[in-house]
Write an enzyme that holds these catalytic residues in place. Sequence first.
Site, PDB file in Angstrom:
ATOM      1  N   LYS A  92       0.858  -1.183   0.000  1.00  0.00           N
ATOM      2  CA  LYS A  92       0.000   0.000   0.000  1.00  0.00           C
ATOM      3  C   LYS A  92       0.891   1.228   0.000  1.00  0.00           C
ATOM      4  O   LYS A  92       1.993   1.198   0.539  1.00  0.00           O
ATOM      5  CB  LYS A  92      -0.872   0.024   1.262  1.00  0.00           C
ATOM      6  CG  LYS A  92      -2.035   0.968   1.172  1.00  0.00           C
ATOM      7  CD  LYS A  92      -3.165   0.342   0.387  1.00  0.00           C
ATOM      8  CE  LYS A  92      -4.418   1.151   0.384  1.00  0.00           C
ATOM      9  NZ  LYS A  92      -5.545   0.319  -0.042  1.00  0.00           N
TER      10      LYS A  92
HETATM   11  N1  GLU Z   1      -7.026   0.430  -3.524  1.00  0.00           N
HETATM   12  C1  GLU Z   1      -7.848  -0.700  -3.801  1.00  0.00           C
HETATM   13  C2  GLU Z   1      -7.955  -1.592  -2.581  1.00  0.00           C
HETATM   14  O1  GLU Z   1      -7.804  -1.154  -1.472  1.00  0.00           O
HETATM   15  C3  GLU Z   1      -7.411  -1.428  -5.067  1.00  0.00           C
HETATM   16  C4  GLU Z   1      -6.050  -2.046  -5.005  1.00  0.00           C
HETATM   17  C5  GLU Z   1      -5.601  -2.604  -6.340  1.00  0.00           C
HETATM   18  O2  GLU Z   1      -6.374  -2.640  -7.287  1.00  0.00           O
HETATM   19  O3  GLU Z   1      -4.428  -3.012  -6.397  1.00  0.00           O
HETATM   20  O4  GLU Z   1      -8.276  -2.740  -2.677  1.00  0.00           O
END
Ligand code: GLU
Length: 461
Positions: A92
């Site tokens: 993240k």
């Molecule tokens: N930000 C989104 C999540 O928390 C998508 C993450 C992604 O597609 O890699 O799942």
Amino acid sequence: MFNRAVALMDLPPGLEEKIRVCNSTYTVRFGVRLRGQIQTFTGYRSVHSEHMEPVKGGIRYAMGVNQDEVEALAALMTYKCALVEAPFGGSKGGLRIDPRQYDEHELELITRRFAYELIKRDLIDPAQNVPAPDMGTGEREMAWIADQYARMNTTDINARACVTGKPLNAGGIAGRVEATGRGVQYALREFFRHPEDMAAAGLAGSLDGKRVIVQGLGNVGYHAASFLRDEDGCLITGIIERDGALVDPRGLDVDAVRDWIAKHGGVSGFPGAEYVENGALVLEQACDILIPAALEGVINRTNAARVKAPLIIEAANGPITAAADDILRDKGTVIIPDMYANAGGVTVSYFEWVKNLSHIRFGRMQRRAEEARTRLLIDELERLDRYLGDAWALRPEFKEKYLRGSDELELVRSGLDDTMRIAYQSMREVWHARPEVKDLRTAAYIVSIGKVAASYRAKGI
Ligand code: GLU
């Protein structure tokens, strides 16, 4: 939450600790010259687990971003990917910024600089770490990141796979923008296919006519609410936003509310519905399904006991704190956990990454072949029709629908639907088979931690 699940599992203690910890967090502080002076920004990229690579997870732009939050969200990505069988580790990123304070050009400068810092350390890379949109970012930012990567890696033929959630014309995939909201809809549809599970929440029947309150009409909340309303017959009886909430027991017109917010910056003043200035109170109103689709920790020890919804589906990441989770479980509230409920986004990200690596749009090879085969069948049926008389004639709409080969959007939705169904079934199996597992969240952790553990074992760590 992690601890509750591992206490019910039989993992060697070393492995348990290996899975729990966040592998690494990179903090970057960089300056950008804006409005005649240098402004310094702080950003993070955390990698929770590299049991599979690349690692995956969004980049958020928000003032609340900090190391603890990014690490917790990276962990959630590990479990999310494992649960829906997207072959990634968890990561993240975040930038401490209020994006509303900057114009588009400034945001591009900031995003490109942040991306540069991450790319040069392989923290954005198609084979190692693939970001995506999250709170405060979207297609536009992903397109800048992809372009920045391509400029710095001119000979990488897979450059486009370095980030997902891009616009269609920059290597994106049909259906990514709606994916998380669509996933919430598919999750609820699957929940409502199991009478036993509905009964646990004291619900019965179908989604048709169910009263839904949604918090946050951003990308996720908007799509979830509008699909549930338009396609499943739900009544959106409450919408909670930054500046207050709207309530209408007859059901709100989600598109009209969204247009109103776009024009007026908030929900206040929206005609034909009751406006409640203290929006948080609406979280506590009676409804059948509550969809928190905004921030973390909105249901916490201060309000959990008063939440009346028998079913909560976590469209946001971490909207229910651990303390609130205990209170709600004791009350018998059924919670469809974030790790499953909002996994539609990363699932379609996975499809986009595969599309980028294969350099071809889904359906391009087979669509017309599929049509030709169905045409054969239709022609044959029509030939038989001539002997059977009018009563047997094929309805024109059937012919039209049946003849059409699947395009990319239909294939993406079908892949997402399948993923959400299978993942739900894997959770509910554990929930129902093991009496000591009292809730879907613990079941979800058990399934996903089990998969991560199996993958570490296979690698020999
Ligand atoms: N930000 C989104 C999540 O928390 C998508 C993450 C992604 O597609 O890699 O799942």
